[in-house]
Design an enzyme around this catalytic site. Sequence first.
Site, mmCIF file in Angstrom:
data_model
loop_
_atom_site.group_PDB
_atom_site.id
_atom_site.type_symbol
_atom_site.label_atom_id
_atom_site.label_comp_id
_atom_site.label_asym_id
_atom_site.label_seq_id
_atom_site.Cartn_x
_atom_site.Cartn_y
_atom_site.Cartn_z
ATOM 1 N N THR A 83 0.853 -1.176 0.000
ATOM 2 C CA THR A 83 0.000 0.000 0.000
ATOM 3 C C THR A 83 0.892 1.230 0.000
ATOM 4 O OG1 THR A 83 -1.550 1.300 1.367
ATOM 5 C CG2 THR A 83 -0.080 -0.194 2.521
ATOM 6 N N CYS A 196 -0.097 4.614 -6.142
ATOM 7 C CA CYS A 196 -1.128 3.703 -5.652
ATOM 8 C C CYS A 196 -1.107 2.496 -6.581
ATOM 9 C CB CYS A 196 -2.495 4.383 -5.677
ATOM 10 S SG CYS A 196 -3.839 3.409 -4.996
#
Length: 229
Positions: A83, A196
């Site tokens: 992440t 991301c």
Amino acid sequence: MKTIGLVGGMSWESSAVYYRDLNLGMRERLGGLSSPKLALTTVDFAEVTHLEDDERWDQVGALLAEAARGVERAGADFLLLCTTTFHKVADQVEEAVGIPVLHLADVVAAAVQAAGVETVGLIGTKVAMSESFFVDRLESHGLKVVVPDTAHHDFLNDAIYEELVHGVVLPRTRSRVVSIIEELWDAGAGGVLLGCTELELLVKQADVELPVFPCTTLHVQAALDAALG
């Protein structure tokens, strides 16, 4: 071969990319039936995003720290958080374990500098763009970081959470993201970070002229280097 520890589930689409690319990468490097030694745990994305929305970051950190301890107990030699956004609590996770955390920003900064880029744009979730934890870590390596105008933050956040984490890739979304990247170019960026994992499903180097740095891909390659080093 060292065992790579993964804390995922943010989202499962992201975890799937890490798992797939680590396996493909190890096969490319060693050939035959080779695959990486992995210890993977995933959290409930709904739970962590609910805590994020309520800005209960201490609880997010505690949840990810416990997940990381489980990965360490499973035999991991070092750890990746799958992440970008939740690197906000990376320090809390790192303090909870006795193994190194391969921090995404450190990996990405090294790749950007190796490419000779001094100013880089960052697109990602609203948290990653509007708060300083990731930008500061990048800038600690001597980089200058520019982010999109705040008018674009909600759009990018919605594209990630309402489309990409569900595997939905829309041409109209890609077109607008490309235009945002072009604005970063105009603002002086010499490259752009896809900050991301899910954005790598949407934007490829062929879509833009500005050099693209796919953070997840770089993270995976650094993990394979560490596992085989």
